[in-house]
Design a protein around this motif. Structure first.
Motif, PDB file in Angstrom:
ATOM      1  N   ALA A 178       0.835  -1.201   0.000  1.00  0.00           N
ATOM      2  CA  ALA A 178       0.000   0.000   0.000  1.00  0.00           C
ATOM      3  C   ALA A 178       0.870   1.252   0.000  1.00  0.00           C
ATOM      4  O   ALA A 178       0.556   2.242  -0.681  1.00  0.00           O
ATOM      5  N   ASP A 179       1.960   1.228   0.748  1.00  0.00           N
ATOM      6  CA  ASP A 179       2.871   2.367   0.773  1.00  0.00           C
ATOM      7  C   ASP A 179       3.471   2.625  -0.606  1.00  0.00           C
ATOM      8  O   ASP A 179       3.594   3.770  -1.050  1.00  0.00           O
ATOM      9  N   GLU A 180       3.851   1.573  -1.303  1.00  0.00           N
ATOM     10  CA  GLU A 180       4.394   1.730  -2.647  1.00  0.00           C
ATOM     11  C   GLU A 180       3.341   2.319  -3.586  1.00  0.00           C
ATOM     12  O   GLU A 180       3.653   3.155  -4.440  1.00  0.00           O
ATOM     13  N   SER A 181       2.106   1.895  -3.422  1.00  0.00           N
ATOM     14  CA  SER A 181       1.025   2.404  -4.263  1.00  0.00           C
ATOM     15  C   SER A 181       0.828   3.901  -4.044  1.00  0.00           C
ATOM     16  O   SER A 181       0.671   4.662  -5.005  1.00  0.00           O
ATOM     17  N   LEU A 182       0.848   4.343  -2.784  1.00  0.00           N
ATOM     18  CA  LEU A 182       0.660   5.765  -2.514  1.00  0.00           C
ATOM     19  C   LEU A 182       1.832   6.577  -3.054  1.00  0.00           C
ATOM     20  O   LEU A 182       1.641   7.664  -3.602  1.00  0.00           O
TER      21      LEU A 182
END
Length: 254
Positions: free
Chosen positions: A222-226
């Motif tokens: 999720a962090d990579e997506s943001l």
């Protein structure tokens, strides 16, 4: 067109659903659309939803054939949202009677406001405590984004439908990626404010945040997506550096 659309992703919460739905049907703001997305529940949740929908035309049901997770389910509801404003309510939580009206009143007093936060009462077995959020009149979108990185401000809010449609829920992961949507909404807001309406957030052992699971590694995805979303909308280097610091701390914690 309703004033507010409320998205409720439902999965096996029949024991809490009545309190959740009753808190919506009893709102002082009557002009609402309640969109319940049943994420392939295996208990009696869907039957309970159908009983409520038969009794109140403001309730709409979207049944899913397979379980996809909260962000995906909310996105299916968002497609049907016709309200001027949109908010969510988890199916095991509930709202104070004037919560929706108080949020709408803030929007109507301040035409530059794009997100309005509720007050959050965290309900544990035996005691309730208020989420310790600093008092503020108005934040810029970037200020709200920065404060959300370490959760000085939470992510329980109402948003203009136009902003939400432009940035639907991040469903790249089954868990945790919905926090990304909060932050994207904040940074794209002209103003962020708060109201006195209360969101009652129930804590219990089966909550996703309490379960020990490999899905906690979804935080990393999720962090990579943001990070990718922030780069796509062209945020400044200062914001990206602060985000990368937070992402590193998440990595170490996981």
């Amino acid at each position: 067109m309703a004033k507010v659309s409320v998205l409720i992703a439902v999965y096996n919460t029949e024991q809490y659903l009545t309190e959740c739905l009753d808190s919506l049907l009893g709102q002082t703001l009557r002009d609402i659309q309640v969109i319940c997305i049943d994420d392939a529940s295996t208990d009696a949740s869907l039957a309970l939803l159908r009983n409520y929908a038969a009794a109140d035309k403001r309730i709409e049901i979207i049944p899913l054939d397979e379980n996809h997770g909260q962000a995906y389910a909310r996105n299916q509801g968002l497609k049907a949202a016709c309200g001027e404003y949109v908010t969510f309510l988890d199916s095991d939580d509930w709202l104070s009677a004037s919560a929706l009206q108080q949020a709408v009143e803030v929007f109507e007093r301040h035409e530059q406001t794009d997100c309005v936060l509720f007050q959050v009462d965290i309900v544990n077995p035996g005691h309730t405590e208020r989420y310790a959020m600093p008092v503020f009149d108005s934040l810029s979108g970037e200020e709200a984004f920065r404060k959300s990185l370490d959760w000085q401000i939470h992510g329980v809010y109402m948003v203009r439908n136009s902003l939400h449609q432009a940035y639907p829920y991040d469903d790249t992961c089954r868990s945790f990626s919905d926090d990304n949507t909060t932050r994207i909404h904040y940074i794209n807001s002209r103003e962020v404010r708060q109201c006195d309406g209360i969101y009652f957030y129930r804590q219990h052992p089966s909550s996703t945040s309490h379960l020990v699971s490999v899905r906690h590694y979804d935080r990393l995805r999720a962090d990579e997506s943001l990070r990718d979303q922030l780069r796509a909308i062209g945020v400044g280097e200062g914001v990206l550096r602060q985000w990368e610091t937070k992402r590193l701390l998440t990595l170490v914690d996981s």
